[in-house]
Design a protein around this motif. Structure first.
Motif, PDB file in Angstrom:
ATOM      1  N   PHE A 206       0.833  -1.201   0.000  1.00  0.00           N
ATOM      2  CA  PHE A 206       0.000   0.000   0.000  1.00  0.00           C
ATOM      3  C   PHE A 206       0.868   1.251   0.000  1.00  0.00           C
ATOM      4  CE2 PHE A 206      -2.713  -3.344   0.638  1.00  0.00           C
ATOM      5  CZ  PHE A 206      -2.617  -3.930   1.884  1.00  0.00           C
TER       6      PHE A 206
ATOM      7  N   LEU B 114       3.464   2.161   1.634  1.00  0.00           N
ATOM      8  CA  LEU B 114       3.922   2.744   2.888  1.00  0.00           C
ATOM      9  C   LEU B 114       5.409   2.508   3.135  1.00  0.00           C
ATOM     10  CD1 LEU B 114       0.964   2.103   5.363  1.00  0.00           C
ATOM     11  CD2 LEU B 114       1.678   4.228   4.324  1.00  0.00           C
TER      12      LEU B 114
ATOM     13  N   PRO C 182     -12.052   5.829   7.500  1.00  0.00           N
ATOM     14  CA  PRO C 182     -11.323   5.589   8.750  1.00  0.00           C
ATOM     15  C   PRO C 182     -12.083   6.114   9.962  1.00  0.00           C
ATOM     16  CG  PRO C 182      -9.873   6.545   7.099  1.00  0.00           C
ATOM     17  CD  PRO C 182     -11.250   6.593   6.537  1.00  0.00           C
TER      18      PRO C 182
ATOM     19  N   SER D  37     -11.208  -2.379  11.741  1.00  0.00           N
ATOM     20  CA  SER D  37     -11.412  -1.055  11.158  1.00  0.00           C
ATOM     21  C   SER D  37     -12.613  -0.415  11.825  1.00  0.00           C
ATOM     22  CB  SER D  37     -11.635  -1.169   9.648  1.00  0.00           C
ATOM     23  OG  SER D  37     -12.759  -1.971   9.385  1.00  0.00           O
TER      24      SER D  37
ATOM     25  N   ALA E 264      -5.590  -0.104  11.998  1.00  0.00           N
ATOM     26  CA  ALA E 264      -5.420   1.204  11.368  1.00  0.00           C
ATOM     27  C   ALA E 264      -6.429   2.179  11.953  1.00  0.00           C
ATOM     28  CB  ALA E 264      -5.626   1.085   9.862  1.00  0.00           C
ATOM     29  N   PHE E 265      -5.996   3.380  12.250  1.00  0.00           N
ATOM     30  CA  PHE E 265      -6.873   4.456  12.724  1.00  0.00           C
ATOM     31  C   PHE E 265      -7.729   3.999  13.891  1.00  0.00           C
ATOM     32  CE2 PHE E 265      -5.700   6.816   9.073  1.00  0.00           C
ATOM     33  CZ  PHE E 265      -5.730   5.969   7.986  1.00  0.00           C
TER      34      PHE E 265
ATOM     35  N   ARG F 234      -0.971   1.155  11.859  1.00  0.00           N
ATOM     36  CA  ARG F 234      -0.739   2.461  11.243  1.00  0.00           C
ATOM     37  C   ARG F 234      -1.711   3.466  11.801  1.00  0.00           C
ATOM     38  NH1 ARG F 234      -2.618   3.414   5.221  1.00  0.00           N
ATOM     39  NH2 ARG F 234      -2.452   5.506   6.089  1.00  0.00           N
ATOM     40  N   ASP F 235      -1.244   4.702  11.964  1.00  0.00           N
ATOM     41  CA  ASP F 235      -2.119   5.805  12.357  1.00  0.00           C
ATOM     42  C   ASP F 235      -2.922   5.515  13.612  1.00  0.00           C
ATOM     43  OD1 ASP F 235      -1.935   5.865   9.092  1.00  0.00           O
ATOM     44  OD2 ASP F 235      -1.982   7.875  10.006  1.00  0.00           O
TER      45      ASP F 235
ATOM     46  N   PRO G   1      -2.830   5.940  18.116  1.00  0.00           N
ATOM     47  CA  PRO G   1      -2.187   6.722  19.170  1.00  0.00           C
ATOM     48  C   PRO G   1      -1.391   5.877  20.151  1.00  0.00           C
ATOM     49  CG  PRO G   1      -4.474   6.401  19.694  1.00  0.00           C
ATOM     50  CD  PRO G   1      -4.285   5.764  18.342  1.00  0.00           C
TER      51      PRO G   1
ATOM     52  N   ALA H 169       3.109   6.145  11.567  1.00  0.00           N
ATOM     53  CA  ALA H 169       2.229   7.254  11.921  1.00  0.00           C
ATOM     54  C   ALA H 169       1.583   7.042  13.279  1.00  0.00           C
ATOM     55  CB  ALA H 169       1.173   7.478  10.839  1.00  0.00           C
ATOM     56  N   CYS H 170       2.359   6.516  14.208  1.00  0.00           N
ATOM     57  CA  CYS H 170       1.905   6.404  15.592  1.00  0.00           C
ATOM     58  C   CYS H 170       2.683   7.423  16.415  1.00  0.00           C
ATOM     59  CB  CYS H 170       2.122   4.975  16.093  1.00  0.00           C
ATOM     60  SG  CYS H 170       1.147   3.760  15.187  1.00  0.00           S
ATOM     61  N   ASN H 171       2.743   7.236  17.721  1.00  0.00           N
ATOM     62  CA  ASN H 171       3.406   8.246  18.556  1.00  0.00           C
ATOM     63  C   ASN H 171       4.744   7.780  19.089  1.00  0.00           C
ATOM     64  OD1 ASN H 171       1.142   9.681  18.136  1.00  0.00           O
ATOM     65  ND2 ASN H 171       0.258   9.331  20.154  1.00  0.00           N
TER      66      ASN H 171
ATOM     67  N   ASP I 178       8.778   7.951  12.391  1.00  0.00           N
ATOM     68  CA  ASP I 178       7.583   7.894  11.538  1.00  0.00           C
ATOM     69  C   ASP I 178       7.135   6.473  11.247  1.00  0.00           C
ATOM     70  OD1 ASP I 178       9.446  10.351   9.905  1.00  0.00           O
ATOM     71  OD2 ASP I 178       7.743  10.765  11.217  1.00  0.00           O
TER      72      ASP I 178
ATOM     73  N   GLN J  51       0.899  13.607  24.861  1.00  0.00           N
ATOM     74  CA  GLN J  51       1.345  14.284  23.662  1.00  0.00           C
ATOM     75  C   GLN J  51       0.107  14.642  22.882  1.00  0.00           C
ATOM     76  OE1 GLN J  51       3.952  11.718  21.601  1.00  0.00           O
ATOM     77  NE2 GLN J  51       5.311  11.441  23.316  1.00  0.00           N
TER      78      GLN J  51
ATOM     79  N   LEU K 290      -2.266  12.878  19.783  1.00  0.00           N
ATOM     80  CA  LEU K 290      -3.510  12.125  19.642  1.00  0.00           C
ATOM     81  C   LEU K 290      -4.499  12.949  18.838  1.00  0.00           C
ATOM     82  CD1 LEU K 290      -5.380   9.847  20.137  1.00  0.00           C
ATOM     83  CD2 LEU K 290      -6.002  10.831  22.306  1.00  0.00           C
TER      84      LEU K 290
ATOM     85  N   LYS L  98      -3.927  12.345  15.489  1.00  0.00           N
ATOM     86  CA  LYS L  98      -4.298  10.993  15.115  1.00  0.00           C
ATOM     87  C   LYS L  98      -5.741  10.976  14.729  1.00  0.00           C
ATOM     88  CE  LYS L  98      -1.398   9.741  14.195  1.00  0.00           C
ATOM     89  NZ  LYS L  98      -1.493   9.800  12.797  1.00  0.00           N
TER      90      LYS L  98
ATOM     91  N   SER M 229      -8.399  10.438  10.671  1.00  0.00           N
ATOM     92  CA  SER M 229      -9.567   9.734  10.172  1.00  0.00           C
ATOM     93  C   SER M 229     -10.383  10.614   9.262  1.00  0.00           C
ATOM     94  CB  SER M 229     -10.415   9.249  11.330  1.00  0.00           C
ATOM     95  OG  SER M 229     -10.748  10.347  12.151  1.00  0.00           O
TER      96      SER M 229
ATOM     97  N   PRO N  18       2.419  13.377  14.831  1.00  0.00           N
ATOM     98  CA  PRO N  18       2.530  12.314  13.843  1.00  0.00           C
ATOM     99  C   PRO N  18       2.240  12.893  12.475  1.00  0.00           C
ATOM    100  CG  PRO N  18       0.441  12.186  14.936  1.00  0.00           C
ATOM    101  CD  PRO N  18       1.152  13.346  15.530  1.00  0.00           C
TER     102      PRO N  18
ATOM    103  N   GLY O 112      -2.124   4.868   1.064  1.00  0.00           N
ATOM    104  CA  GLY O 112      -2.264   3.453   1.371  1.00  0.00           C
ATOM    105  C   GLY O 112      -3.579   3.074   1.999  1.00  0.00           C
ATOM    106  N   TRP O 113      -4.626   3.878   1.779  1.00  0.00           N
ATOM    107  CA  TRP O 113      -5.918   3.540   2.370  1.00  0.00           C
ATOM    108  C   TRP O 113      -7.020   3.824   1.354  1.00  0.00           C
ATOM    109  CZ3 TRP O 113      -6.853   0.823   6.582  1.00  0.00           C
ATOM    110  CH2 TRP O 113      -8.177   0.713   6.984  1.00  0.00           C
TER     111      TRP O 113
END
Lengths: 583, 294
Positions: A94, A96, A421, A452, A476-477, A501-502, A504, A527-529, A561, B39, B42, B45, B49, B111, B140-141
């Motif tokens: 995808f 990434l 998402p 999801s 994801a998300f 991915r993505d 917190p 894309a997390c923390n 990242d 942080q 969030l 984050k 979406s 992020p 990628g989504w």
């Protein structure tokens, strides 16, 4: 004698018996073992068994090409004839993963050429392979038989030409969904006139026209051909001619299914298809026109796998087709069939075990079509044996998923993709926690899960607590805090692959899995923390893990990242591009 | 659950008025968490979406666009009124203002959701205004392999309803515009030519989005013309208010009812039933425009 003395003397008798067990017999017995997991277990029993196993193994499966080096493999297994290798992290599919990330096959081929000159099979997934490597492969292994490439990149049709030209004993050429540079179809004409051994030919995902004459002759002289998957450039009329010389085909991928046919041509096609009584897999059907589908009906009676994922059928067309496919076990469709089409699945395919519904128009969220929770529920009522599902949809409810798993408690693979998402249950507006809670509580055999929708940490509490057989988890998300990821890492005893991915999740979550990662194949977090410091700490604490960070352009210095963590006995890799930092 | 999000967000709106101006709460954003989380990442984050919609306005003309620590301040350029037509996909959480405004980064660590333009037309950054003809998408989504993406893109499946992608079509005696409603999973289409005026249109929409009812209260400004000053769709279930807005030829979003019906049908490109908290910024501009026109 006391009981402990009794036991000891028994033990010594036992071990005497084991050590006199002839190696040849042991090897013979072990050579019957095919599963690589069984073989791994066997090799751990004792030194003799380890040796017997390594001498008898002919196929090696390497799930992460960087977990081990080709030299180590060659040293341990001297008699390999078949290799399966997987390279890049799955999210590279995808986009990434940066270009030039690695997973190049060439170093492996060089070692294999020296140590396994009689190598016969190579199956690669997400590896980088160049035309030079393909040529090297073609000329280095005189007995080479089977090449399968899935999701690979870096090569062109020139590489295929080299394979066709030099591999005199080729039985399988399987080119699936790769990043191939299609320079034209002339590669197919490179098979020599004397070449007759091909059994599997799949070029469905190449776009260029091929020389049909060459193809027809090739199919005509390869009498053992059982799998033929054509690309879109092959017309219906051409398909009919090919089938005349290959009625024995077990798997057929048609070309374009939409040519204008005369009545006579249609009837010819229909009668040719009707003699394909061995056909158990059908795919292709590019641009399928509804009016020609009935030509397929006679060939469908023994069909177990129908792949319509490139044929945009409407619900009525699908329903009519499925009425002729009572034995169907696996079905892949586009969401153009809508819920009504899926109702037909539930009505006509009681033996169905696997369903994949792909989105025809994934990037247009203004669409009024597609499938909803209703379609999935309808399938679950009619197909109690369903255990593998991949479902792309735009709306879902907790209640629907609860019903689905109640009807089908045997799920091993549950991959649900609600395409927007972070979208909640569209009826109640609640998070989708209870849906996935129901899945993990009910489906005790669950091995693979993709989640999801709007999800709080509760989903991950459920997963950690109930998903005892889970091996692969994709997130994801989702999630609210580190706690979510900690639950998964603290539960899920069989977890092998975790890709996130993505979300917190930060350093606390990452570091909570310190010991766990050595029992896993890999962890991906993007894309997390997570910060660089967290990654450095992980790398420091766990020297047997490779911790790789990929930075984005213009991102914060301290932010990690993309993180890829995997166990390895080969140490940190030396072929990483500048964008990948090994800590 | 819905109520609590709304309440929290209303509070926040009260505290930071500036942030309520044309600001968005993106789908999946959970405001209670945002303040608590160490942080502030969030917050970003949860923005992800809604990446499709919110970020698009900040795109710089293509390619990847990435948050960096510094760019977070000054949110006006980054968020503008939500694009019309884009569905929330049934996510009412997005309706209320988050109170966080744009991707303001408090602690500097953020992020970086990658956003890539996948459609052809671009939107200038800092435009502040809308009319986005393209959508920003998250890299990628949905998770679909490139091969499949490229194949479907170059050979789109033929649908019987091929006019789904067409905007308002003139001539041939009908004038179809898309109608979206915040929180509804589907778009609908209406033919403006078949209605005699605003009242007929609003009752048709009422029937179409039948879980909501229309009440009419108050009038905006006095005008001798045929004006439906404020049509409100009151959502009995959710207790929030909606207003009917439309996108005009210039790409601006206006409240429905400000202009004469004939003028409206000529310049309306699409309709959107949006939450009234979102529409706060619209009224003044609509009146201005009206003034410049008349």
């Amino acid at each position: 004698m006391g009981s402990s003395e009794l036991k000891r003397s028994k033990d010594s008798v036992e071990s005497a018996r084991w050590s006199s067990f002839p190696d040849e017999v042991l090897e013979r017995v072990l050579s019957l073992l095919k599963s690589h997991r069984d073989r791994s277990s066997v090799s751990l029993v004792c030194k003799d068994w380890y040796n017997a196993e390594r001498w008898s193994r002919t196929h090696v499966f390497i799930g992460n090409c960087y977990s081990v080096s080709p030299e180590i493999v060659a040293r341990r297994f001297p008699r390999i004839r078949s290799v399966t290798l997987k390279g890049k992290p799955r999210f590279s599919d995808f986009n990434l993963v940066p270009e030039n990330w690695g997973a190049d096959i060439h170093a492996w081929l060089v070692v294999f050429a020296a140590k396994y000159p009689f190598l016969e099979e190579l199956r690669l997934k997400r590896m980088a392979i160049s035309d030079e490597s393909l040529e090297f492969l073609a000329i280095s292994f005189p007995n080479f038989k089977a090449l399968s490439l899935l999701s690979c990149d870096g090569f062109s049709t020139n590489g295929l030409a080299a394979i066709a030209t030099h591999c005199k004993n080729l039985t399988e050429l399987d080119i699936q969904e790769n990043g191939i540079d299609d320079k034209g179809g002339s590669w197919l004409s490179c098979f020599p006139e004397s070449f007759t051994s091909l059994e599997v030919l799949n070029f469905a995902n190449l776009t260029s026209d091929i020389n049909f004459d060459a193809l027809e002759k090739l199919v005509g002289r390869c009498k053992s051909m059982r799998v033929l998957k054509l690309n879109r450039s092959v017309s219906l009329e051409q398909l009919q001619r090919l089938l005349v010389s290959a009625p024995q085909l077990a798997e057929l991928g048609t070309g374009s299914f939409s040519q204008e046919l005369t009545i006579r041509e249609y009837e010819e096609l229909e009668s040719t298809l009707s003699i394909c009584k061995n056909m158990h897999t059908l795919s292709g059907l590019w641009d399928a026109k509804g009016i020609y589908l009935p030509a397929l009906y006679p060939a469908c009676s023994h069909l177990t796998f129908l792949n319509l994922s490139y044929a945009a059928l409407q619900s009525v067309e699908l329903a009519k087709l499925l009425a002729h496919c009572p034995r169907l076990k696996r079905l892949w469709v586009l969401d153009t069939v809508e819920d009504k089409g899926l109702e037909a699945v539930g009505l006509n395919c009681p033996l169905l075990e696997e369903l994949r519904v792909f989105p025809a128009d994934p990037f247009d969220d203004e669409i009024v079509h597609g499938v909803t929770e209703a379609g999935f529920v309808a399938v679950s009522f009619g197909c109690p044996r369903l255990h593998y599902v991949l479902y792309f949809c735009r709306q879902m409810t907790n209640a629907a998923v609860a019903t689905i798993v109640q009807n089908c408690p045997d799920f091993t693979h549950f991959r649900l993709c609600i395409m927007n998402p972070g979208q909640p249950d569209y009826l109640t507006n609640e998070p989708m926690d209870e849906a996935f809670g129901a899945v993990v509580k009910t489906c005790t055999k669950l091995q693979r899960l993709s989640v999801s929708g709007l999800l709080t940490d509760l989903t991950f509490e459920y997963i950690g607590r109930y998903a005892k057989n889970l091996e692969t988890l994709s997130v994801a998300f989702a999630g609210r805090s580190d706690w979510g990821m900690q639950c998964v890492l603290g539960g899920c005893p069989k977890l092998r692959k975790l890709e996130i991915r993505d979300c917190p999740f930060g350093n606390a979550a990452l570091l909570s899995g310190l010991e766990k990662y050595e029992s896993m194949r890999s962890l991906w977090m993007s894309a997390c923390n997570v910060t660089m410091n967290g990654c450095r700490l992980l790398a420091r604490e766990m020297p047997r893990l490779n911790v790789e960070v990929m930075k984005e352009d213009g991102s914060d210095e301290s932010q990690a990242d993309k993180v890829y963590v995997y166990r390895s006995i080969a140490g940190p890799r030396r072929d990483a591009p500048p964008s990948v930092l090994t800590l | 659950m819905e109520k609590s999000y709304d309440d929290t967000n209303t509070e926040k709106s009260g505290l930071r008025l500036k942030d309520t101006e044309l600001r968005l709460g993106l789908p999946g954003s959970e405001s209670p968490e945002r303040e608590e989380h160490d942080q502030n990442v969030l917050s970003l984050k949860s923005f992800v979406s809604g990446a499709k919609r919110g970020f698009s306005d900040a795109l710089d003309g293509g390619g990847k666009w990435v948050f960096s620590g510094g760019s977070g301040g000054g949110s006006e350029g980054l968020f503008s009124p939500r694009r019309g037509g884009n569905n929330n996909g049934g996510n009412d959480l997005s309706g209320s203002d988050s109170g966080l405004g744009g991707p303001v980064l408090k602690d500097g660590v953020a992020p970086k959701p990658l956003v890539v333009q996948e459609k052809k037309s671009q939107v200038a950054a800092g435009n502040g205004n809308t009319a986005p003809a393209s959508k920003a998408q998250v890299v990628g989504w949905p998770p679909i392999r490139s091969f499949r993406k490229n194949t479907m893109a170059s050979h789109p499946p033929k649908n019987d309803n091929d006019d789904d992608n067409a905007e308002a079509k003139f001539g041939s005696g009908c004038l179809y515009v898309k109608v979206s409603m915040d929180g509804a999973p589907y778009l609908r289409k209406v033919d403006l030519k078949i209605y005699g005026g605003y009242k007929e249109l609003s009752s048709a929409l009422e029937k179409m989005f039948s879980c909501f009812t229309i009440g009419q209260c108050g009038s905006h400004g006095v005008s001798s013309r045929d004006v439906l000053s404020e049509s409100r769709l009151i959502d009995l279930l959710h207790g929030s208010e909606y207003v009917l807005t439309y996108e005009d030829k210039d790409g601006d979003w206006m409240l429905v009812g400000d202009v004469p019906w004939e003028m409206f049908t000529n310049c309306c490109k699409r309709l959107r039933i949006m939450k009234s908290t979102e529409a706060i910024g619209l009224a003044p501009r609509a009146m201005e425009k009206c003034k410049t026109r008349t």
